[in-house]
Design a protein around this motif. Structure first.
Motif, PDB file in Angstrom:
ATOM      1  N   LYS A 179       0.833  -1.216   0.000  1.00 55.53           N
ATOM      2  CA  LYS A 179       0.000   0.000   0.000  1.00 55.53           C
ATOM      3  C   LYS A 179       0.864   1.262   0.000  1.00 55.53           C
ATOM      4  O   LYS A 179       0.490   2.281  -0.593  1.00 55.53           O
ATOM      5  CB  LYS A 179      -0.914  -0.017   1.216  1.00 55.53           C
ATOM      6  N   THR A 180       2.031   1.174   0.662  1.00 61.70           N
ATOM      7  CA  THR A 180       2.944   2.333   0.652  1.00 61.70           C
ATOM      8  C   THR A 180       3.431   2.605  -0.755  1.00 61.70           C
ATOM      9  O   THR A 180       3.482   3.761  -1.217  1.00 61.70           O
ATOM     10  CB  THR A 180       4.138   2.056   1.587  1.00 61.70           C
ATOM     11  N   ILE A 181       3.818   1.530  -1.456  1.00 58.81           N
ATOM     12  CA  ILE A 181       4.242   1.690  -2.855  1.00 58.81           C
ATOM     13  C   ILE A 181       3.103   2.254  -3.686  1.00 58.81           C
ATOM     14  O   ILE A 181       3.293   3.178  -4.503  1.00 58.81           O
ATOM     15  CB  ILE A 181       4.701   0.331  -3.402  1.00 58.81           C
ATOM     16  N   ASP A 182       1.900   1.699  -3.479  1.00 60.24           N
ATOM     17  CA  ASP A 182       0.728   2.169  -4.234  1.00 60.24           C
ATOM     18  C   ASP A 182       0.497   3.655  -3.986  1.00 60.24           C
ATOM     19  O   ASP A 182       0.253   4.432  -4.920  1.00 60.24           O
ATOM     20  CB  ASP A 182      -0.476   1.337  -3.810  1.00 60.24           C
ATOM     21  N   HIS A 183       0.610   4.089  -2.734  1.00 56.37           N
ATOM     22  CA  HIS A 183       0.346   5.489  -2.389  1.00 56.37           C
ATOM     23  C   HIS A 183       1.397   6.410  -3.002  1.00 56.37           C
ATOM     24  O   HIS A 183       1.079   7.484  -3.547  1.00 56.37           O
ATOM     25  CB  HIS A 183       0.332   5.632  -0.863  1.00 56.37           C
ATOM     26  N   SER A 184       2.679   6.000  -2.949  1.00 57.13           N
ATOM     27  CA  SER A 184       3.754   6.842  -3.491  1.00 57.13           C
ATOM     28  C   SER A 184       3.615   6.990  -4.993  1.00 57.13           C
ATOM     29  O   SER A 184       3.786   8.089  -5.551  1.00 57.13           O
ATOM     30  CB  SER A 184       5.109   6.222  -3.144  1.00 57.13           C
ATOM     31  N   VAL A 185       3.271   5.846  -5.679  1.00 63.87           N
ATOM     32  CA  VAL A 185       3.107   5.907  -7.132  1.00 63.87           C
ATOM     33  C   VAL A 185       1.922   6.796  -7.492  1.00 63.87           C
ATOM     34  O   VAL A 185       1.974   7.576  -8.456  1.00 63.87           O
ATOM     35  CB  VAL A 185       2.935   4.490  -7.704  1.00 63.87           C
ATOM     36  N   THR A 186       0.871   6.705  -6.683  1.00 70.03           N
ATOM     37  CA  THR A 186      -0.307   7.544  -6.952  1.00 70.03           C
ATOM     38  C   THR A 186       0.039   9.022  -6.832  1.00 70.03           C
ATOM     39  O   THR A 186      -0.366   9.859  -7.670  1.00 70.03           O
ATOM     40  CB  THR A 186      -1.428   7.191  -5.977  1.00 70.03           C
ATOM     41  N   GLN A 187       0.832   9.405  -5.805  1.00 72.41           N
ATOM     42  CA  GLN A 187       1.223  10.816  -5.644  1.00 72.41           C
ATOM     43  C   GLN A 187       2.085  11.287  -6.808  1.00 72.41           C
ATOM     44  O   GLN A 187       1.937  12.407  -7.310  1.00 72.41           O
ATOM     45  CB  GLN A 187       1.995  10.981  -4.326  1.00 72.41           C
ATOM     46  N   TYR A 188       2.970  10.378  -7.251  1.00 69.31           N
ATOM     47  CA  TYR A 188       3.878  10.751  -8.328  1.00 69.31           C
ATOM     48  C   TYR A 188       3.131  11.006  -9.627  1.00 69.31           C
ATOM     49  O   TYR A 188       3.337  12.020 -10.293  1.00 69.31           O
ATOM     50  CB  TYR A 188       4.920   9.649  -8.504  1.00 69.31           C
ATOM     51  N   ILE A 189       2.225  10.075 -10.009  1.00 74.33           N
ATOM     52  CA  ILE A 189       1.568  10.246 -11.306  1.00 74.33           C
ATOM     53  C   ILE A 189       0.478  11.307 -11.251  1.00 74.33           C
ATOM     54  O   ILE A 189      -0.008  11.753 -12.289  1.00 74.33           O
ATOM     55  CB  ILE A 189       0.975   8.911 -11.781  1.00 74.33           C
ATOM     56  N   SER A 190       0.095  11.720 -10.036  1.00 70.01           N
ATOM     57  CA  SER A 190      -0.926  12.760  -9.919  1.00 70.01           C
ATOM     58  C   SER A 190      -0.325  14.167  -9.918  1.00 70.01           C
ATOM     59  O   SER A 190      -1.063  15.161  -9.877  1.00 70.01           O
ATOM     60  CB  SER A 190      -1.736  12.543  -8.631  1.00 70.01           C
ATOM     61  N   SER A 191       1.027  14.240  -9.936  1.00 65.69           N
ATOM     62  CA  SER A 191       1.675  15.571  -9.918  1.00 65.69           C
ATOM     63  C   SER A 191       1.424  16.293 -11.238  1.00 65.69           C
ATOM     64  O   SER A 191       1.255  15.654 -12.283  1.00 65.69           O
ATOM     65  CB  SER A 191       3.178  15.402  -9.674  1.00 65.69           C
ATOM     66  N   PRO A 192       1.393  17.643 -11.253  1.00 68.83           N
ATOM     67  CA  PRO A 192       1.175  18.409 -12.495  1.00 68.83           C
ATOM     68  C   PRO A 192       2.225  18.111 -13.551  1.00 68.83           C
ATOM     69  O   PRO A 192       1.924  18.100 -14.743  1.00 68.83           O
ATOM     70  CB  PRO A 192       1.233  19.850 -12.023  1.00 68.83           C
ATOM     71  N   LEU A 193       3.474  17.836 -13.088  1.00 70.23           N
ATOM     72  CA  LEU A 193       4.531  17.576 -14.047  1.00 70.23           C
ATOM     73  C   LEU A 193       4.196  16.355 -14.904  1.00 70.23           C
ATOM     74  O   LEU A 193       4.292  16.389 -16.132  1.00 70.23           O
ATOM     75  CB  LEU A 193       5.843  17.343 -13.284  1.00 70.23           C
ATOM     76  N   VAL A 194       3.800  15.240 -14.214  1.00 71.61           N
ATOM     77  CA  VAL A 194       3.507  14.013 -14.951  1.00 71.61           C
ATOM     78  C   VAL A 194       2.234  14.171 -15.778  1.00 71.61           C
ATOM     79  O   VAL A 194       2.162  13.717 -16.924  1.00 71.61           O
ATOM     80  CB  VAL A 194       3.383  12.828 -13.979  1.00 71.61           C
TER      81      VAL A 194
END
Length: 762
Positions: A63-78
């Protein structure tokens, strides 16, 4: 003897030993089983707790990996980068994406690789570099993730030699139509490290929702066992539970939990042998205690068995010394020997008692038989009565004679008659009190009972005996289904007159021929005071004779019944009844013989052989009711006579009709007439005409005309005779009369008939 004596002692010892040992063994088995069950339950509970902790820790990392990936792909840059094409002018954006990706991978669980794909721009970024789709070796595999039914899903990579697990997320999130994909790959070895850290006993396995193995804590479960485990899990299809299954030859306790997060299944497999290892110590201790208990019980059983067996052994020894060894079949054990000896003694006692009782009974019946036959002396009578236990103070006695009416409509046959008479004697003995009778006996075809009493008038005597007779009849009918008649003698005062009383009782029974079956006959009621001269009905017998002679069956049956009724109408001696029946029988037999001899001219046509004649007379004299007599005369005497007479008449009629036919065939071409034939055969024409019509079914004149017509047709076809000559030969005075007769019979003239049959011949 010592070998035999030890049998019961051995059984007693074994029984005592089992009584003491079986409870100890049962308690030991139950204790061991209960202890093993408790240990297994404790281990299962511990394994369930360990499995739950392993699941929580692993899902926390995932779940930690899932949460970190979700934050990363939700950033304006991505999000903005997903709309850019692959171009050198956007290199700065690619670099920032790469740097942010590396910074986000600070997880406790090492990630093999993270890849972000721009599906529209055909480029991507991973942990190593920035690339275009043309540079990807596994492009088809990665692009397949776009077709996943969920925007975020854990998938298993089966194509690599080293299995891995990937988290696939679609960009943007919450959209099934993706602009890009984010793929995070975790090596199986990383998951195995987490499982090994929590493993205390047994093996822990992790499978995805399709039952594919993701990771395991060790290699204890082989491939064959793994396939069987997966098959059992698919069969049960449970989210959580515990069951036992045989894996690799060992019974294994399996505990499983299914994750609600990603559908993975966490499985703990522990061998029952490993679980019960601690309980074996308890088993050995229990076994030692049980053996000790059995030894103590055996000693006590041996001591007690000897004490209890001592009296039995003494009794067996005494019997052996007194009576010797028993036969082989009585040597099963000591009690079999004792029982055999007791049974032998009881049988000897019963046999002696039965012999004495039977001899006394036979002597009593022999005494009664001598009384009935008049062979007992009066001087010894009182002594005999007291000796056999009979009452000696009777003031009167009478005899009841019982006979079976008939066995024809009963379930018995003649072979059963004697046995039935003895059965009736037993019934009489039960119904009449012993102080009022002597022993019932069977004399030839009758059962005789002597009854008596004191101080009875003639009316009281009759009422008492009639009541006894009716009771005997009803009881015999109820139990034996038999009809009986009873003859009763006059009362006599002296017991020495019993022979006379028996003769009177049998005499009374002979009048059953008049009164019919189921009669109770007192000799003074049925014996006539004045004898009549004759009871033969001459006139009715003559009418019966004529009816039989004319073969009139209906009339003969009526007259037979009338004759028998007239014979028994008068009160006469039974001998006169029999003489009248014999006279009637003789008259009918003579009728058959005379008529047969008159027609056949042969002697003895209706005569019976001597043996059969004797049997018929014996049967006639043995008939005991008017209905039997009527039926016997009708079936045995009259019916055969009438049948024979009818047969003779038919033969006579056929003979005469054949003679008339022969005369017609010989003299058809003459003026032959019925009167001429009657004269030739010495019969009256009025007798021959109906006789010929009955036999041939046609009159004399019609038969003559038909025969002449047949001869004319034969001459017309087979000869050249002129029609006039044929008419003259057939006694026609005018040929036209012949032609008219021929046309009437054949619907054509004689000439047409000859022409037609001539063409047929050609």
């Amino acid at each position: 003897m010592n070998i035999r004596a030890s049998k019961y002692f051995t059984r007693l010892l074994i029984y005592s030993l089992l009584i003491g040992s079986i409870p100890a063994i049962i308690v030991g088995i139950i204790s061991y089983d209960k202890a093993s069950s408790i240990v297994q339950d404790k281990v299962n509970q511990s394994s369930m707790a360990t499995l739950q902790q392993t699941q929580l820790r692993m899902e926390q990392v995932l779940k930690t990996i899932d949460h970190s990936v979700t934050q990363y792909i939700s950033s304006p840059l991505v999000m903005n980068a997903m709309s850019l094409p692959y171009s050198a002018s956007h290199y700065q954006v690619y670099t920032e994406m790469y740097q942010n990706m590396v910074r986000s991978q600070t997880f406790e669980l090492t990630i093999n690789n993270m890849t972000v794909l721009n599906l529209k721009g055909q480029w991507g970024v991973d942990n190593n570099n920035i690339f275009t789709f043309n540079e990807l070796k596994n492009r088809d595999q990665l692009l397949q993730y776009e077709k996943l039914p969920s925007f975020s899903l854990w998938v298993t990579d089966e194509n690599k030699s080293s299995p891995s697990i990937s988290l696939v997320k679609k960009i943007p999130l919450n959209s099934l139509k993706a602009d890009g994909l984010a793929i995070v790959t975790i090596a199986e070895s990383q998951l195995a490290g987490l499982l090994a850290a929590d493993n205390r006993i047994g093996s822990i396995l992790v499978m995805d929702k399709d039952y594919r193995l993701l990771s395991r804590s060790d290699q204890k479960v082989r491939e064959s066992g793994l396939e069987k485990l997966i098959a059992e899990m698919q069969k049960r299809n449970e989210n959580e539970g515990q069951f036992n299954v045989e894996l690799d030859g060992d019974i294994t306790s399996v505990i499983l939990r299914k994750s609600s997060y990603n559908g993975w299944m966490y499985v703990s497999a522990i061998s029952i042998k490993d679980i019960t290892q601690d309980s074996r110590t308890i088993g050995w201790a229990t076994l030692i205690v049980c053996l000790f208990t059995v030894l103590v019980t055996g000693g006590l059983a041996l001591l007690g068995s000897r004490t209890f067996y001592r009296p039995v052994g003494k009794l067996v020894a005494t019997m052996t010394d007194r009576f010797g060894d028993p036969p082989e079949e009585a040597r099963a054990d000591e009690f079999a020997m004792i029982g055999y000896r007791l049974q032998s003694m009881l049988q000897n006692e019963s046999r002696l008692s039965a012999q004495l009782t039977g001899q006394v009974r036979d002597l009593r019946q022999f005494f009664v038989m001598k009384l009935i036959r008049g062979e007992e002396r009066e001087s010894q009578l009182a002594v005999r009565l007291r000796e056999y236990g009979y009452s000696a103070d009777w003031e009167w006695h009478a005899v009841l004679a019982i006979q079976i009416d008939s066995l024809e409509r009963s379930p018995y046959n003649e072979n059963d008659r004697d046995l039935l008479l003895f059965a009736i004697a037993n019934i009489v003995g039960e119904l009449i009190p012993s102080e009022e009778r002597l022993d019932p006996v069977v004399v030839e075809q009758s059962q005789m009972t002597i009854v008596g009493g004191a101080g009875a008038t003639d009316l009281a005597y009759k009422n008492r005996l009639f009541a006894l007779a009716e009771l005997i009849q009803q009881t015999v009918l109820q139990y034996l289904k038999l009809h009986i008649s009873i003859g009763i003698s006059l009362p006599h005062k002296r017991l020495i007159d019993i022979a006379l009383s028996a003769e009177q009782a049998l005499e009374a029974l002979r009048y059953r021929i008049r009164f019919g079956p189921e009669s109770v006959l007192f000799i003074d009621d049925v014996q006539p005071e004045d004898l009549v001269s004759s009871v033969f009905p001459h006139r009715a017998a003559k009418e019966l004779y004529d009816a039989v002679k004319l073969a009139d069956r209906t009339r003969s049956d009526e007259l037979l019944e009338r004759c028998i009724g007239l014979i028994f109408q008068e009160q006469a001696d039974w001998r006169q009844y029999r003489m009248s029946l014999v006279r009637l029988y003789t008259m009918l037999i003579e009728l058959g013989q005379s008529e047969t001899n008159a027609d056949t001219k042969k002697e003895g046509e209706m005569e019976f052989p001597p043996d059969q004649e004797k049997q018929l007379f014996d049967r006639l004299l043995g008939l005991e009711s008017q209905e039997e007599i009527r039926q016997w005369f009708s079936d045995v005497v009259i019916a055969p006579i009438m049948g024979k007479l009818e047969q003779q008449r038919k033969s006579h009629t056929k003979k005469i009709s054949d003679q008339i036919t022969e005369l017609i065939h010989q003299h058809f071409d003459t003026e032959i007439t019925l009167e001429a034939c009657a004269k030739e055969l010495n019969y009256h024409p009025n007798h021959l005409g109906p006789l010929f019509s009955r036999e041939k079914g046609i009159s004399f004149s019609e038969y003559l005309q038909n025969y002449r017509l047949q001869m004319a047709k034969m001459w017309l076809v087979e000869t050249d005779m002129r029609i006039g000559d044929i008419a003259e030969k057939l006694t026609y005075t005018n040929p036209q009369n012949f032609i008219r007769f021929f046309r009437k019979m054949e619907n054509m003239t004689p000439g047409q008939y000859r022409e037609l049959n001539s063409r047929h011949k050609l």
